[in-house]
Design an enzyme around this catalytic site. Structure first.
Site, mmCIF file in Angstrom:
data_model
loop_
_atom_site.group_PDB
_atom_site.id
_atom_site.type_symbol
_atom_site.label_atom_id
_atom_site.label_comp_id
_atom_site.label_asym_id
_atom_site.label_seq_id
_atom_site.Cartn_x
_atom_site.Cartn_y
_atom_site.Cartn_z
ATOM 1 N N ARG A 9 -10.063 11.026 -12.091
ATOM 2 C CA ARG A 9 -9.261 10.816 -10.829
ATOM 3 C C ARG A 9 -8.854 9.451 -10.205
ATOM 4 O O ARG A 9 -8.498 9.185 -9.345
ATOM 5 C CB ARG A 9 -10.397 11.332 -9.777
ATOM 6 C CG ARG A 9 -10.911 12.750 -9.880
ATOM 7 C CD ARG A 9 -11.523 13.150 -8.554
ATOM 8 N NE ARG A 9 -12.912 12.800 -8.326
ATOM 9 C CZ ARG A 9 -13.196 12.165 -7.200
ATOM 10 N NH1 ARG A 9 -12.339 11.998 -5.855
ATOM 11 N NH2 ARG A 9 -14.603 11.684 -7.188
ATOM 12 N N LYS A 10 -9.017 8.466 -11.314
ATOM 13 C CA LYS A 10 -8.716 7.077 -10.727
ATOM 14 C C LYS A 10 -7.030 6.765 -11.437
ATOM 15 O O LYS A 10 -6.947 6.919 -12.401
ATOM 16 C CB LYS A 10 -9.505 6.206 -11.405
ATOM 17 C CG LYS A 10 -11.138 6.286 -10.732
ATOM 18 C CD LYS A 10 -12.006 5.293 -11.405
ATOM 19 C CE LYS A 10 -12.839 5.578 -12.493
ATOM 20 N NZ LYS A 10 -13.998 4.673 -12.923
ATOM 21 N N LYS B 15 1.841 -15.459 -3.446
ATOM 22 C CA LYS B 15 2.097 -16.376 -4.088
ATOM 23 C C LYS B 15 2.985 -17.607 -3.308
ATOM 24 O O LYS B 15 2.994 -18.755 -3.411
ATOM 25 C CB LYS B 15 2.705 -16.076 -5.459
ATOM 26 C CG LYS B 15 1.716 -15.579 -6.350
ATOM 27 C CD LYS B 15 2.174 -15.078 -7.657
ATOM 28 C CE LYS B 15 1.374 -15.083 -8.922
ATOM 29 N NZ LYS B 15 0.454 -16.263 -9.275
ATOM 30 N N ASN C 18 -2.448 -10.940 -4.613
ATOM 31 C CA ASN C 18 -2.240 -12.561 -4.592
ATOM 32 C C ASN C 18 -0.978 -12.973 -3.936
ATOM 33 O O ASN C 18 0.239 -12.421 -4.498
ATOM 34 C CB ASN C 18 -2.114 -13.114 -6.499
ATOM 35 C CG ASN C 18 -3.652 -12.905 -6.792
ATOM 36 O OD1 ASN C 18 -4.367 -13.464 -6.189
ATOM 37 N ND2 ASN C 18 -3.585 -12.466 -8.107
ATOM 38 N N ASP D 176 0.929 -1.217 -0.040
ATOM 39 C CA ASP D 176 -0.066 -0.015 0.048
ATOM 40 C C ASP D 176 1.003 1.229 -0.091
ATOM 41 O O ASP D 176 0.588 2.259 -0.922
ATOM 42 C CB ASP D 176 -0.819 -0.146 1.213
ATOM 43 C CG ASP D 176 -1.946 0.995 1.106
ATOM 44 O OD1 ASP D 176 -2.404 1.441 0.118
ATOM 45 O OD2 ASP D 176 -2.602 1.299 2.251
HETATM 46 C C1 LIG Z 1 -3.329 10.482 2.009
HETATM 47 C C2 LIG Z 1 -2.083 11.228 1.486
HETATM 48 C C3 LIG Z 1 -2.152 12.386 2.091
HETATM 49 C C4 LIG Z 1 -1.052 13.125 1.947
HETATM 50 C C5 LIG Z 1 0.350 12.629 1.687
HETATM 51 C C6 LIG Z 1 1.573 13.322 2.015
HETATM 52 C C7 LIG Z 1 2.705 12.828 2.318
HETATM 53 C C8 LIG Z 1 3.002 11.596 2.163
HETATM 54 C C9 LIG Z 1 3.230 10.617 3.284
HETATM 55 C C10 LIG Z 1 3.266 9.370 3.359
HETATM 56 C C11 LIG Z 1 2.538 8.647 2.289
HETATM 57 C C12 LIG Z 1 2.455 7.326 2.494
HETATM 58 C C13 LIG Z 1 1.579 6.587 1.464
HETATM 59 C C14 LIG Z 1 0.607 5.707 2.169
HETATM 60 C C15 LIG Z 1 -0.314 5.023 1.247
HETATM 61 C C16 LIG Z 1 -1.559 4.613 2.001
HETATM 62 C C17 LIG Z 1 -2.653 5.354 1.606
HETATM 63 C C18 LIG Z 1 -3.919 4.616 2.304
HETATM 64 O O1 LIG Z 1 -3.662 3.666 3.208
HETATM 65 S S1 LIG Z 1 -5.426 5.452 2.369
HETATM 66 C C19 LIG Z 1 -6.400 4.575 3.694
HETATM 67 C C20 LIG Z 1 -7.014 3.586 3.104
HETATM 68 N N1 LIG Z 1 -8.186 3.994 2.233
HETATM 69 C C21 LIG Z 1 -9.198 4.691 2.661
HETATM 70 O O2 LIG Z 1 -9.397 4.885 3.647
HETATM 71 C C22 LIG Z 1 -10.312 5.471 1.711
HETATM 72 C C23 LIG Z 1 -11.689 5.225 2.059
HETATM 73 N N2 LIG Z 1 -12.425 5.749 0.972
HETATM 74 C C24 LIG Z 1 -13.056 6.960 0.768
HETATM 75 O O3 LIG Z 1 -12.400 7.819 1.271
HETATM 76 C C25 LIG Z 1 -13.460 7.303 -0.659
HETATM 77 O O4 LIG Z 1 -14.238 5.872 -1.084
HETATM 78 C C26 LIG Z 1 -12.514 7.656 -1.649
HETATM 79 C C27 LIG Z 1 -11.414 6.698 -1.884
HETATM 80 C C28 LIG Z 1 -11.969 8.821 -1.332
HETATM 81 C C29 LIG Z 1 -13.235 7.922 -2.857
HETATM 82 O O5 LIG Z 1 -14.333 8.820 -2.811
HETATM 83 P P1 LIG Z 1 -14.757 10.099 -3.646
HETATM 84 O O6 LIG Z 1 -16.052 10.429 -3.043
HETATM 85 O O7 LIG Z 1 -13.789 10.830 -3.690
HETATM 86 O O8 LIG Z 1 -14.935 9.356 -5.062
HETATM 87 P P2 LIG Z 1 -16.365 8.408 -5.802
HETATM 88 O O9 LIG Z 1 -16.922 9.451 -6.260
HETATM 89 O O10 LIG Z 1 -16.784 7.444 -4.651
HETATM 90 O O11 LIG Z 1 -15.312 7.658 -6.877
HETATM 91 C C30 LIG Z 1 -14.523 8.215 -7.824
HETATM 92 C C31 LIG Z 1 -14.734 7.145 -9.015
HETATM 93 O O12 LIG Z 1 -14.007 6.111 -8.624
HETATM 94 C C32 LIG Z 1 -14.670 4.725 -8.484
HETATM 95 N N3 LIG Z 1 -14.330 4.116 -7.170
HETATM 96 C C33 LIG Z 1 -14.194 4.634 -6.059
HETATM 97 N N4 LIG Z 1 -13.910 3.669 -5.284
HETATM 98 C C34 LIG Z 1 -13.783 2.180 -5.950
HETATM 99 C C35 LIG Z 1 -13.718 1.198 -5.669
HETATM 100 N N5 LIG Z 1 -13.287 0.694 -4.458
HETATM 101 N N6 LIG Z 1 -13.456 0.221 -6.596
HETATM 102 C C36 LIG Z 1 -13.660 0.561 -7.942
HETATM 103 N N7 LIG Z 1 -13.977 1.849 -8.408
HETATM 104 C C37 LIG Z 1 -14.034 2.755 -7.211
HETATM 105 C C38 LIG Z 1 -16.169 5.343 -8.248
HETATM 106 O O13 LIG Z 1 -16.750 4.431 -9.074
HETATM 107 C C39 LIG Z 1 -15.910 6.717 -9.422
HETATM 108 O O14 LIG Z 1 -15.785 5.998 -10.660
HETATM 109 P P3 LIG Z 1 -16.496 6.957 -11.947
HETATM 110 O O15 LIG Z 1 -18.054 7.214 -11.621
HETATM 111 O O16 LIG Z 1 -16.169 6.110 -13.004
HETATM 112 O O17 LIG Z 1 -16.008 8.301 -11.669
#
Ligand SMILES: CC/C=C\C/C=C\C/C=C\CCCCCCCC(=O)SCCNC(=O)CCNC(=O)[C@H](O)C(C)(C)COP(=O)(O)OP(=O)(O)OC[C@H]1O[C@@H](n2cnc3c(N)ncnc32)[C@H](O)[C@@H]1OP(=O)(O)O
Length: 206
Positions: free
Chosen positions: A172-173, A151, A149, A127
């Protein structure tokens, strides 16, 4: 004793420390060489980052109700273990190829089945690596989907190589794939596809 929290948070953790294995050091040196012509860059990594991106995230997406006494002490999960016990890693990015390579050594506190890494720890480093790949391309993103996956089991304390690649952007994807190999390239440990969504500036996270 000099032990200010400021010093702790400012240390760049993606540099070698005494817990790093010979394999991890050798690979790190190889990638540092690749950085000499600027095609690759090492990504620094801190327990608490205060970059512009983090400030933007807090300003635009974080509801102030989530900033309480406990959350101000938040620090990056992957950097929250003592040296060598948890996630030891360094990431290198190639902007032109939209790739990140993460050199990773998972320590003894990441054990799942005895002698091997916990699947959740593997998912975490995937991630972090795929998330960073999407973040460099798209700015502030969050993980919407990870499909892993597994393996082969990854031996605890071994060094492995994650190769992450931005495959496609649709609005946005951000679609990213990632595999994990042994250092000699002979063992494929896992294959992943991920979907990251660039946050909508009109929506605060709730
Ligand atoms: C966050 C970083 C911030 C600052 C970074 C700064 C420095 C970096 C420092 C360290 C970086 C470390 C990197 C670590 C990376 C870790 C990342 C994570 O672990 S994040 C935590 C886990 N994720 C979540 O908690 C997200 C929970 N979900 C949400 O909050 C929302 O669902 C969302 C992802 C924000 C999307 O919500 P939205 O309302 O903005 O979008 P939608 O209108 O619902 O969807 C847009 C588009 O995307 C399609 N879609 C959405 N989800 C899915 C899915 N699961 N599967 C397939 N498609 C999906 C949706 O259908 C829409 O498609 P369209 O209709 O074709 O436009």
């Amino acid at each position: 004793r000099l032990f200010s929290s400021e010093k702790l948070t400012q240390r760049d953790h993606s540099l070698p420390n005494p817990s790093w294995s010979k394999d991890l050091r050798l690979l790190f040196d190889q990638f540092m060489k690749k950085c000499e012509d600027s095609s690759w860059k090492r990504l620094p990594s801190y327990k608490c980052e205060s970059s512009q991106r983090v400030q933007d995230f807090k300003t635009h997406f974080l509801d102030p109700k989530f900033m309480n006494e406990q959350t101000v002490h938040g620090q990056l999960f992957t950097r929250s273990f003592e040296d060598g016990l948890g996630f030891e890693y360094a990431m290198f990015c190639n902007d032109a190829e939209k790739r990140i390579v993460c050199l990773f050594q998972g320590g003894p506190y990441l054990q799942g089945v005895p002698g091997f890494l916990h699947g959740g720890a593997i998912a975490t480093i995937i991630d972090a690596t795929t998330g960073m790949t999407a973040l460099l391309a798209g700015g502030i993103v969050m993980t919407a989907n990870l499909n892993i996956n597994f393996k082969r089991p990854i031996p605890l304390c071994s060094t492995v190589v994650l190769n992450s690649q931005l495959d496609k952007v649709e609005g946005r994807k951000f679609f990213v794939s990632c595999n994990i190999h042994s250092v000699d390239g002979k063992t494929l440990y896992s294959e992943t596809t991920g979907l990251f969504i660039k946050l909508d500036p009109d929506k605060r996270l709730k």
